[in-house]
Scaffold this active site. Structure first.
Site, short mmCIF file in Angstrom:
data_model
loop_
_atom_site.label_atom_id
_atom_site.label_comp_id
_atom_site.label_asym_id
_atom_site.label_seq_id
_atom_site.Cartn_x
_atom_site.Cartn_y
_atom_site.Cartn_z
N ASP A 65 55.54 -39.73 30.70
CA ASP A 65 54.99 -39.04 29.55
C ASP A 65 56.03 -39.11 28.43
O ASP A 65 57.24 -39.21 28.70
CB ASP A 65 54.69 -37.58 29.90
N CYS A 91 59.66 -31.66 73.83
CA CYS A 91 59.46 -30.22 73.59
C CYS A 91 58.70 -30.02 72.28
O CYS A 91 57.71 -29.29 72.21
CB CYS A 91 60.79 -29.48 73.50
N CYS A 144 64.31 -31.40 72.86
CA CYS A 144 64.06 -32.83 72.69
C CYS A 144 62.71 -33.05 72.02
O CYS A 144 61.96 -32.11 71.77
CB CYS A 144 64.10 -33.55 74.04
N ASP A 177 49.82 -32.65 31.70
CA ASP A 177 50.27 -33.69 32.63
C ASP A 177 49.90 -33.38 34.08
O ASP A 177 49.98 -34.27 34.93
CB ASP A 177 51.79 -33.86 32.55
N ASP A 184 55.81 -32.99 32.00
CA ASP A 184 56.34 -31.63 31.96
C ASP A 184 55.35 -30.59 31.47
O ASP A 184 55.68 -29.41 31.40
CB ASP A 184 57.59 -31.56 31.06
#
Length: 750
Positions: free
Chosen positions: A439, A25, A22, A641, A637
């Site tokens: 971009d 715990c 639970c 960037d 990419d």
């Protein structure tokens, strides 16, 4: 070093934690780990049964982390570093399946025993033989089926804690002890004015229903990792490998393949590990990684990825990345880390869970006392029933499962859509995004520019201009440089380039054949003090819309211009349209010329353009938007960037982007499809809605259920909540939270 002070270097480890049932715990284990000196961050996941810890290796070692968990009453073990990712996941899956089967058997036997006990109770409530038979039956069920519940409850008490097992153990234990006294020594109760009632069938049914709920929950939790298991199953179990120094080929287990092994792949087979083709040719289906439906041609020197499917041809290739270094293994690890992470909204559930069980114990005791004071000894049976019902109906499990189940299912669903989402925090932040910065090159456009035109503006011919430019651009990895080199083809350069220098965002300089050469945009030429003269301006044609222009200067005089154009990604226009429909502002950010950037923006429907910016200026633009109060997602990419991706609230990297860009991003797109960006945001919003639904119902369940169990309706209706009904409601609450999260597996976000 303080647990909260992050050192310059740190290690990460994820290891299994056994016995948690639970949120209480989970919370106790997490507090124990976070409190260790040298621990930077600790995240414990109830669903996966694991702990992910960042720590300072100088201050603490992994063995002490395991000891800290065991000190709380739960078990833990260090992971096997030599075990392959797929094997480790398969082993955990088998252990989870065994646990679910064991719980199912115990639950089934207990419920059947409960039905039998109820039938026996109806024969004669006053029959001593029946009571002793029920006592024996209940004892067997407690010792066999309920052993783990009582063992873990006792462990929690010994370590100064309490959890769901504590509540169940106290509730069933109190009912059993009362029934035992009523059976063995009934006069002790009757002399005090207390009816010697027995509740054996309630004890058995409660245990049976609790175990049934956990069995259903375990089965449902396994479904949350279906996407991860399907990903691992893509790898074959063996590979055909050439024995070194011989011409013999043998079948080896995948774990036995090492770097530089020579492997053979036949038509229709899955590629076992990552590598580079040595000889042969074929088309490879890479849709599991890229989502592209058409197979990709592979020839000598081309890279292949483990898990992809060879189609018609046959080839041999040399292994380059195996085991944990492979692309698929890194994706699996990324998903596991994401599924083990915590969303910020989880903190609310953690705070409640930390005080929940002690609060329930206090309410149960208060319930018994109030009932006793209200009616005296004659109300003891009612007081016991009410207190037991309070203990049983309370369910911190649902609160503990509310957030992590949604995170696990959503990250799995994301992987199916080609989205690698790096954790619960990213999931939550992405839903708040109101501005997306794109971009241009490689993101909105395909990132594969081609040389459209060479213009001679001086004494050199077009061929000489291209030769000078390609000699210099061979040293650059920029897509535009690749286009120039590709256009030059086999044409040999005048001489090798020396003194090469890259000017970020503007171009390159160096020496070719002893002559000073510069290739770049107008900004670079201006910086170098090189300008077009009047005669050159007259010969210079206008640059086509959407194209970029590079000047080629030799010995500080502009000799020519290169016009490079890039094609638009087919998905860009639709992606921008969907983002706008979601109420999100879109900004195009580029280091390219303003006219070229505006042309691309117009074609895809973007009205706001920021062009001619250097990498550090991209970061400034993202920061400026954040200062305006916007939640920004940056999509890119390239290396240039990466700083902006890291600065943004959510960084999204395109496929085939650099490793730096992928590391800096929060979401990695596995497909060359910009529509993944609105899909990721939509998935995040649906996940957040599911989390809030889960938490709402978990809280409401307890707010309504506990008072009813305590007997709040008795003065009005004369009805008491049977502990058996309370246990069924408790089990149902956990199952309903998991089931609600599983709906995300089919969420439509496209």
């Amino acid at each position: 070093m303080s647990a909260n002070a992050e050192p310059e270097t740190h290690n990460s480890i994820t290891f299994p934690v056994m016995g948690m049932t639970c949120a209480a715990c989970q919370s106790r284990v997490q507090r124990a780990l976070a409190g260790q000196t040298g621990v930077i961050d600790a995240s414990v996941n109830l669903l996966t049964g694991s702990a992910a810890v960042q720590y300072d290796p100088i201050a603490i070692d992994p063995a002490r982390l395991v000891q800290a968990v065991r000190a709380t009453g739960y078990d833990a073990e260090l992971p096997n570093e030599n075990e392959a990712t797929g094997s480790a996941l398969e082993r955990r899956t088998e252990l989870a399946a065994d646990e679910a089967r064991g719980l199912t058997i115990k639950a089934t036997v207990s419920v059947v025993a409960g039905v039998l006990a109820m039938a026996l109770s109806m024969i004669s409530a006053a029959s001593m033989l029946v009571n002793y038979t029920l006592l024996a039956l209940t004892t067997v069920i407690l010792v066999w089926a309920g052993r783990d519940i009582y063992r873990r409850a006792w462990a929690a008490v010994r370590h100064g804690g309490a959890d769901m097992n504590t509540l169940v153990a106290l509730g069933t234990g109190a009912a059993f002890i009362y029934s035992f006294v009523a059976t063995v020594w009934p006069t002790a109760l009757t002399r005090s004015g207390i009816a010697p009632n027995v509740y054996y069938e309630a004890v058995i049914f409660i245990l049976g229903l609790v175990l049934a709920g956990r069995a259903i929950e375990a089965g449902a939790r396994r479904k949350t990792s279906d996407a991860l298991r399907r990903l691992v199953s893509l790898l074959p179990s063996t590979a055909r490998v050439q024995q070194r120094g011989t011409d013999n080929w043998v079948e080896k287990p995948l774990d036995a393949v090492v770097r530089d092994d020579l492997l053979a792949v036949r038509p229709g087979e899955r590629i076992p590990v990552d590598g580079v083709v040595v000889d042969g040719e074929s088309d490879v289906d890479e849709s599991m990684l890229t989502g592209e439906p058409l197979p990709v041609a592979k020839n000598s020197g081309d890279q292949v990825v483990g898990g992809t499917v060879n189609t018609t041809g046959a080839f041999r290739y040399r292994a380059t990345s195996v085991g944990a270094e492979s692309v698929l293994a890194r994706i699996v690890v990324l998903m596991e880390e994401a599924q083990s992470s915590r969303a910020p909204i989880q903190r609310l559930a953690d705070k409640v869970s930390a005080v929940f069980v002690p609060s329930v114990l206090v309410i149960a005791i208060a319930t018994f006392i109030i009932w006793y004071l209200a009616g005296g000894p004659s109300q003891v049976p009612h007081a016991i029933v009410a207190a037991v019902s309070v203990l049983i109906i309370a369910c911190p499990c649902a609160m503990g499962l509310a957030v992590p189940t949604a995170v696990m299912v959503a990250t799995g669903r994301g992987a199916e859509l080609g989205l690698l989402i790096k954790g619960g925090e990213t999931l939550q932040r992405a839903g708040d995004v109101n501005t997306v910065v794109l971009d241009k090159t490689g993101t909105v456009t395909a990132g594969i520019p081609s040389l459209a035109r060479v213009s001679a503006l001086g004494s050199l011919s077009e061929a000489e201009i291209l030769s000078f430019a390609s000699a210099l651009e061979r040293h650059s990895e920029h897509p535009v440089a690749t286009a120039v080199v590709r256009a030059a083809g086999a044409q040999s350069a005048i001489a090798s380039a020396t003194d090469f220098k890259s000017h970020t965002g503007s171009g390159v300089t160096g020496k070719v054949g002893g002559r000073e050469v510069a290739v770049g945009n107008e900004q670079l030429m201006s910086t170098l003090g090189i300008h077009l003269d009047r005669g050159q301006k007259g010969r210079h044609e206008a640059v086509p819309s959407g194209s970029s222009e590079l000047y080629v200067a030799v010995d500080r005089r502009i000799e020519g211009a290169l016009t490079v154009s890039d094609s638009l990604r087919p998905s860009s226009q639709e992606a921008v349209r969907r983002l706008k429909e979601m109420g999100i502002d879109v900004v195009l950010l580029s280091g390219d010329r303003k006219s070229a950037s505006e042309s691309i923006a117009k074609r895809v429907g973007i009205s706001r353009v920021v062009a001619e910016v250097l990498p550090n200026q991209k970061v400034d633009e993202v920061r400026r938007l954040q200062l305006e109060g916007r939640v920004v997602a940056m999509v890119g990419d390239g290396i240039n960037d990466a700083p902006a991706l890291a600065q943004a609230d959510v960084g999204v990297s395109m496929p085939r982007g650099t490793d730096i860009a992928i590391e800096a991003s929060d979401i990695a797109l596995m497909r060359s499809d910009l529509r993944g960006v609105p899909s990721a945001i939509a998935l995040s919003r649906k996940t957040m809605a599911t989390m809030k639904q889960n938490l709402f119902w978990a809280f409401v369940y307890n707010v309504i259920g506990i008072p009813i169990a305590a007997g709040a309706l008795y003065p009005l209706t004369g009805l008491m909540l049977n502990p058996i009904i309370a246990s069924a409601a408790m089990a149902l609450s956990s199952v309903s939270v998991v089931t609600n999260s599983l709906r995300l597996r089919n969420a439509r976000v496209a």
